[in-house]
Design an enzyme around this catalytic site. Structure first.
Site, PDB file in Angstrom:
ATOM      1  N   LYS A   5       0.829  -1.208   0.000  1.00 63.17           N
ATOM      2  CA  LYS A   5       0.000   0.000   0.000  1.00 63.17           C
ATOM      3  C   LYS A   5       0.863   1.257   0.000  1.00 63.17           C
ATOM      4  CE  LYS A   5      -3.643   2.583   0.084  1.00 63.17           C
ATOM      5  NZ  LYS A   5      -4.674   2.574   1.125  1.00 63.17           N
TER       6      LYS A   5
ATOM      7  N   LYS B  12      -0.647  11.297   5.490  1.00 64.65           N
ATOM      8  CA  LYS B  12      -0.300  10.304   6.508  1.00 64.65           C
ATOM      9  C   LYS B  12       0.331   9.079   5.866  1.00 64.65           C
ATOM     10  CE  LYS B  12      -3.205   7.371   7.481  1.00 64.65           C
ATOM     11  NZ  LYS B  12      -3.556   5.993   7.039  1.00 64.65           N
TER      12      LYS B  12
END
Length: 313
Positions: A194, A262
């Protein structure tokens, strides 16, 4: 007598199969945000029994109307379900929900599988997995890509890490949520995949922003430039979906820039640990930091297009 025993045996087998199916169909779910809520809806449509925790009254009422059972105590979900999905913003949120005495930890039993579909630090994932193993429970890290539209359509890309035999057991259920489901490897490797995804998406959005800016400055039709490029090797989902957003100036969040920042922080930290300096990833992070500084953190991450335009005024 023989027939009687055979009938009883068949009934017993059918009952066991029924109970196995019933247990498999009971899913706990925590985190019903932009991505989580449509995931829950798709699971309900596929006849899974959903036991969920959420904070927003509007969301709670909506999912209850669709058949979900609400718990106001997270720990009760791990008492009711052997398979639990979490989809939360930050590493600290996942740790709190799974490991705290007020969270899932208080009732986790043997053979419970927690599927973390959040995007968090691979190190945190490995740490949680080790703690769960002490209870003979399992963690599968299964972050997703595809944005809100992918969650709604049930065609997310899912990248999974953890024990392969556990992944194989839950894969049919993941098939309700995604179409491209890839087992990457050991615990944490789904999160590494990811991180790679988030770097690629961010850098591609920069490229799309720059070509649209060039087209605008040379007085070309942005829609036609996009259409032309979509017919060749330059085509991508980013050009298709985010390119359209950029042309329209529509930054309604499919995935918030604050969350993408983030994720890039996780990716950059991962690269740093391996001794790499990824300059383009660092530039993408700089743009997203600028968006957050301008209080645009709740806009879609394609808002970096606006930052690039501002830099070129």
């Amino acid at each position: 007598i023989t027939n009687f025993h055979m009938t009883n045996d068949i009934d017993s087998i059918q009952y066991i199969m029924y109970m196995s199916k019933k247990l498999h169909k009971e899913i706990g779910f925590i985190g019903l945000g932009i991505m989580g809520k449509p995931m829950v809806k798709n699971l309900l449509k596929s006849k899974y029994a959903i036991y969920f925790y959420a904070r927003k009254k509007r969301v709670i009422n909506e999912i209850k109307r669709l058949g979900g059972k609400f718990f106001d105590d997270i720990g009760e979900i791990s008492k009711a379900c052997k398979i639990i999905i979490v989809n939360l913003p930050e590493s600290k949120d996942v740790k709190e929900v799974i490991l705290s005495k007020h969270g899932l930890w208080k009732n986790i039993s043997k053979d419970t599988t927690i599927i973390d579909m959040s995007t968090i630090s691979p190190d945190v994932t490995v740490s949680i997995s080790k703690k769960l193993k002490k209870l003979k429970a399992h963690l599968i890290d299964a972050p997703v890509s595809g944005g809100e539209i992918g969650a709604i359509k049930g065609n997310l890309s899912i990248m999974a890490g953890g024990e392969k035999n556990i992944f194989n057991k839950i894969k049919p259920m993941l098939g309700v949520l995604g179409k491209n489901i890839t087992y990457i490897g050991k615990s944490g490797s789904g999160q590494i995949a990811k991180a790679c995804n988030q770097i690629l998406v961010a850098e591609t959005m920069i490229a799309v922003s720059e070509i649209l800016l060039l087209a605008k400055k040379t007085k070309c039709d942005l829609k036609l430039i996009r259409e032309a490029l979509m017919g060749g090797f330059a085509n991508s989902k980013i050009l298709d979906l985010h390119g359209q957003r950029m042309i329209e100036g529509n930054y309604k969040p499919g995935f918030k820039v604050g969350l993408h920042l983030k994720d890039l922080n996780i990716a950059v930290e991962l690269a740093k640990k391996t001794g790499l300096r990824l300059n383009n990833a660092l530039y993408a992070r700089k743009l997203m930091r600028a968006a957050n500084y301008m209080k645009l953190q709740n806009k879609d991450s394609s808002i970096i297009n606006k930052i690039i335009q501002d830099y070129n005024k």
